[in-house]
Design a protein around this motif. Structure first.
Motif, PDB file in Angstrom:
ATOM      1  N   GLU A   1      48.972  31.247  36.999  1.00  0.00           N
ATOM      2  CA  GLU A   1      50.035  30.249  37.179  1.00  0.00           C
ATOM      3  C   GLU A   1      49.881  29.533  38.516  1.00  0.00           C
ATOM      4  OE1 GLU A   1      53.492  32.493  34.505  1.00  0.00           O
ATOM      5  OE2 GLU A   1      53.275  32.930  36.647  1.00  0.00           O
ATOM      6  N   ASN A   2      49.473  30.274  39.554  1.00  0.00           N
ATOM      7  CA  ASN A   2      49.215  29.648  40.845  1.00  0.00           C
ATOM      8  C   ASN A   2      48.022  28.704  40.769  1.00  0.00           C
ATOM      9  OD1 ASN A   2      50.786  30.354  43.438  1.00  0.00           O
ATOM     10  ND2 ASN A   2      50.704  32.338  42.376  1.00  0.00           N
ATOM     11  N   ILE A   3      47.000  29.099  40.016  1.00  0.00           N
ATOM     12  CA  ILE A   3      45.792  28.270  39.897  1.00  0.00           C
ATOM     13  C   ILE A   3      46.100  26.940  39.225  1.00  0.00           C
ATOM     14  CG2 ILE A   3      43.552  28.098  38.729  1.00  0.00           C
ATOM     15  CD1 ILE A   3      43.274  31.159  39.197  1.00  0.00           C
ATOM     16  N   THR A   4      46.901  26.965  38.181  1.00  0.00           N
ATOM     17  CA  THR A   4      47.162  25.740  37.408  1.00  0.00           C
ATOM     18  C   THR A   4      48.397  24.977  37.892  1.00  0.00           C
ATOM     19  OG1 THR A   4      48.475  26.937  35.750  1.00  0.00           O
ATOM     20  CG2 THR A   4      46.098  26.730  35.346  1.00  0.00           C
ATOM     21  N   LEU A   5      49.097  25.498  38.901  1.00  0.00           N
ATOM     22  CA  LEU A   5      50.361  24.892  39.341  1.00  0.00           C
ATOM     23  C   LEU A   5      50.234  23.410  39.684  1.00  0.00           C
ATOM     24  CD1 LEU A   5      53.355  25.238  40.019  1.00  0.00           C
ATOM     25  CD2 LEU A   5      52.670  25.945  42.334  1.00  0.00           C
ATOM     26  N   PRO A   6      49.249  22.980  40.504  1.00  0.00           N
ATOM     27  CA  PRO A   6      49.177  21.546  40.822  1.00  0.00           C
ATOM     28  C   PRO A   6      49.030  20.661  39.587  1.00  0.00           C
ATOM     29  CG  PRO A   6      47.792  22.810  42.317  1.00  0.00           C
ATOM     30  CD  PRO A   6      48.216  23.749  41.236  1.00  0.00           C
ATOM     31  N   MET A   7      48.245  21.124  38.612  1.00  0.00           N
ATOM     32  CA  MET A   7      48.086  20.341  37.385  1.00  0.00           C
ATOM     33  C   MET A   7      49.368  20.370  36.558  1.00  0.00           C
ATOM     34  SD  MET A   7      44.150  21.159  36.244  1.00  0.00           S
ATOM     35  CE  MET A   7      44.286  22.921  36.572  1.00  0.00           C
ATOM     36  N   ASP A   8      50.048  21.515  36.560  1.00  0.00           N
ATOM     37  CA  ASP A   8      51.318  21.601  35.830  1.00  0.00           C
ATOM     38  C   ASP A   8      52.337  20.618  36.408  1.00  0.00           C
ATOM     39  OD1 ASP A   8      50.228  23.625  34.299  1.00  0.00           O
ATOM     40  OD2 ASP A   8      51.126  25.246  35.485  1.00  0.00           O
TER      41      ASP A   8
ATOM     42  N   PRO B   1      44.726  21.495  32.011  1.00  0.00           N
ATOM     43  CA  PRO B   1      43.402  21.788  32.565  1.00  0.00           C
ATOM     44  C   PRO B   1      42.323  21.728  31.497  1.00  0.00           C
ATOM     45  CG  PRO B   1      44.678  23.815  32.306  1.00  0.00           C
ATOM     46  CD  PRO B   1      45.604  22.687  31.997  1.00  0.00           C
ATOM     47  N   ASP B   2      41.119  21.419  31.923  1.00  0.00           N
ATOM     48  CA  ASP B   2      39.948  21.519  31.066  1.00  0.00           C
ATOM     49  C   ASP B   2      39.633  23.008  30.949  1.00  0.00           C
ATOM     50  OD1 ASP B   2      37.274  21.862  30.215  1.00  0.00           O
ATOM     51  OD2 ASP B   2      36.677  19.929  31.036  1.00  0.00           O
TER      52      ASP B   2
ATOM     53  N   LYS C   1      37.442  24.867  29.437  1.00  0.00           N
ATOM     54  CA  LYS C   1      36.070  25.322  29.648  1.00  0.00           C
ATOM     55  C   LYS C   1      35.743  25.359  31.138  1.00  0.00           C
ATOM     56  CE  LYS C   1      31.276  24.423  28.247  1.00  0.00           C
ATOM     57  NZ  LYS C   1      30.378  23.530  27.442  1.00  0.00           N
ATOM     58  N   TRP C   2      36.137  24.295  31.854  1.00  0.00           N
ATOM     59  CA  TRP C   2      35.914  24.243  33.307  1.00  0.00           C
ATOM     60  C   TRP C   2      36.715  25.336  34.010  1.00  0.00           C
ATOM     61  CZ3 TRP C   2      32.910  22.201  36.984  1.00  0.00           C
ATOM     62  CH2 TRP C   2      33.386  22.181  38.304  1.00  0.00           C
ATOM     63  N   LEU C   3      37.985  25.501  33.608  1.00  0.00           N
ATOM     64  CA  LEU C   3      38.841  26.504  34.226  1.00  0.00           C
ATOM     65  C   LEU C   3      38.258  27.900  34.048  1.00  0.00           C
ATOM     66  CD1 LEU C   3      41.503  27.087  35.707  1.00  0.00           C
ATOM     67  CD2 LEU C   3      42.615  27.230  33.463  1.00  0.00           C
ATOM     68  N   ASP C   4      37.783  28.205  32.856  1.00  0.00           N
ATOM     69  CA  ASP C   4      37.170  29.513  32.609  1.00  0.00           C
ATOM     70  C   ASP C   4      35.935  29.711  33.480  1.00  0.00           C
ATOM     71  OD1 ASP C   4      39.096  30.015  30.719  1.00  0.00           O
ATOM     72  OD2 ASP C   4      37.821  29.549  28.991  1.00  0.00           O
ATOM     73  N   HIS C   5      35.162  28.646  33.654  1.00  0.00           N
ATOM     74  CA  HIS C   5      33.952  28.711  34.473  1.00  0.00           C
ATOM     75  C   HIS C   5      34.305  28.981  35.939  1.00  0.00           C
ATOM     76  CE1 HIS C   5      29.893  28.354  35.560  1.00  0.00           C
ATOM     77  NE2 HIS C   5      29.743  27.037  35.615  1.00  0.00           N
ATOM     78  N   VAL C   6      35.341  28.289  36.419  1.00  0.00           N
ATOM     79  CA  VAL C   6      35.792  28.487  37.803  1.00  0.00           C
ATOM     80  C   VAL C   6      36.274  29.919  38.013  1.00  0.00           C
ATOM     81  CG1 VAL C   6      37.605  27.875  39.455  1.00  0.00           C
ATOM     82  CG2 VAL C   6      36.347  26.076  38.245  1.00  0.00           C
ATOM     83  N   ILE C   7      37.084  30.402  37.084  1.00  0.00           N
ATOM     84  CA  ILE C   7      37.626  31.756  37.197  1.00  0.00           C
ATOM     85  C   ILE C   7      36.507  32.790  37.180  1.00  0.00           C
ATOM     86  CG2 ILE C   7      38.980  33.500  35.942  1.00  0.00           C
ATOM     87  CD1 ILE C   7      40.850  31.145  35.137  1.00  0.00           C
ATOM     88  N   SER C   8      35.505  32.561  36.335  1.00  0.00           N
ATOM     89  CA  SER C   8      34.355  33.460  36.298  1.00  0.00           C
ATOM     90  C   SER C   8      33.576  33.402  37.608  1.00  0.00           C
ATOM     91  CB  SER C   8      33.449  33.084  35.124  1.00  0.00           C
ATOM     92  OG  SER C   8      32.259  33.843  35.131  1.00  0.00           O
ATOM     93  N   THR C   9      33.405  32.194  38.140  1.00  0.00           N
ATOM     94  CA  THR C   9      32.639  32.025  39.375  1.00  0.00           C
ATOM     95  C   THR C   9      33.270  32.771  40.539  1.00  0.00           C
ATOM     96  OG1 THR C   9      31.832  29.866  38.654  1.00  0.00           O
ATOM     97  CG2 THR C   9      31.722  30.321  41.007  1.00  0.00           C
ATOM     98  N   VAL C  10      34.602  32.741  40.631  1.00  0.00           N
ATOM     99  CA  VAL C  10      35.270  33.423  41.746  1.00  0.00           C
ATOM    100  C   VAL C  10      35.673  34.855  41.410  1.00  0.00           C
ATOM    101  CG1 VAL C  10      36.100  31.262  42.736  1.00  0.00           C
ATOM    102  CG2 VAL C  10      37.560  32.509  41.162  1.00  0.00           C
ATOM    103  N   GLY C  11      35.326  35.311  40.214  1.00  0.00           N
ATOM    104  CA  GLY C  11      35.515  36.718  39.873  1.00  0.00           C
ATOM    105  C   GLY C  11      36.949  37.153  39.701  1.00  0.00           C
TER     106      GLY C  11
END
Length: 261
Positions: free
Chosen positions: A120-127, A133-134, A136-146
């Motif tokens: 919820e904190n990650i998507t707050l600005p877009m909300d 959010p995109d 596929k991109w969001l999942d990639h970002v979350i995976s990248t930062v673990g």
């Protein structure tokens, strides 16, 4: 000449593109005898898809330069662009929209809302902006930062390093043209700081992100592709492919010239 900035991951193509630039930027505070010149006709280009560190002694103007490049502070004279958009002269509403849509920020303070979980904190600005959010991109970002196994945790249930990972993911989630970090590891221990710097490095290498980071730490600067050195409001040097030792030697040079940190 400015070059249009593609979305992260689309590649530069046709030479080095410019993600942001300043042209003879001056920033002064106060008037008359109390006037302080924070930036003195600074010109710099930030390459797209690269990691740039800005360093210098305290009072050198490094944070002021970042704030001007990011549209967080106005300039007294000169011009600033993000991509092909000139910031100087934009109305506040236009500037706010540009920052929201094109710029990511990471600061020392994590600035997470305690009542929201990580996702919820990650998507707050877009909300807030009413944007989806995109995924596929969001999942990639979350995976990248673990963070895949921490998305339901609130900030109080996360370590400092994990909280800053959430802040990094939040900054990346909206596919910013450029991401600015002001001492993003300043409140972290060395291990957690190294994790965050590693994630920023990966966001450049794997996600095609552009990162500009203000830091006083030679070890942090060594993660960058290029270091820009400021002193007394002016750019005095730059270094490609930095190492911690080379950066430290250059910073010591400021002290030998009579500048104190």
């Amino acid at each position: 000449m400015t070059t249009a900035v593609a979305e992260p991951g689309t590649g530069g193509g046709g030479g080095t593109a410019v993600a942001a630039r300043a042209e003879r930027v001056t920033k002064a505070y106060g008037e008359g005898d109390t006037r302080v010149l924070a930036l003195d006709e600074v010109s710099v280009e930030i390459a797209r898809g690269a990691f740039t560190a800005i360093m210098g002694p305290s009072g050198s103007g490094k944070s002021t330069l970042m704030h001007c490049l990011a549209g967080l502070d106005s300039v007294t004279a000169g011009r600033v662009w993000i991509g092909e958009t000139e910031l100087t002269g934009l109305r506040e509403k236009q500037l706010t929209q540009l920052r929201r849509d094109n710029v990511g920020f990471i600061f020392q303070a994590f600035n997470l809302l305690p009542t929201l979980n990580a996702i919820e904190n990650i998507t707050l600005p877009m909300d807030i902006a009413g944007r989806k959010p995109d995924q596929k991109w969001l999942d990639h970002v979350i995976s990248t930062v673990g963070l895949a196994d921490r998305l339901s945790h609130r900030p109080s249930e996360l370590s400092g390093g994990q909280q800053q990972r959430v802040a990094v993911a939040r900054a990346l989630a909206s596919k910013p043209q450029i991401m600015f970090g002001d001492e993003p590891t300043g409140n972290l221990d060395s291990r957690a700081g190294a994790e965050i710097l590693g994630f920023l490095r990966r966001s450049v290498d794997e996600l095609g992100q552009t990162v500009v980071m203000v830091t006083h730490d030679p070890v942090a600067a060594a993660y960058a592709d290029r270091v820009v050195f400021l002193a007394d409001g002016r750019i005095v040097d730059e270094m490609a492919d930095p190492t911690a030792d080379k950066v430290l030697d250059r910073m010591r040079g400021f002290d030998s010239q009579g500048r104190t940190s």
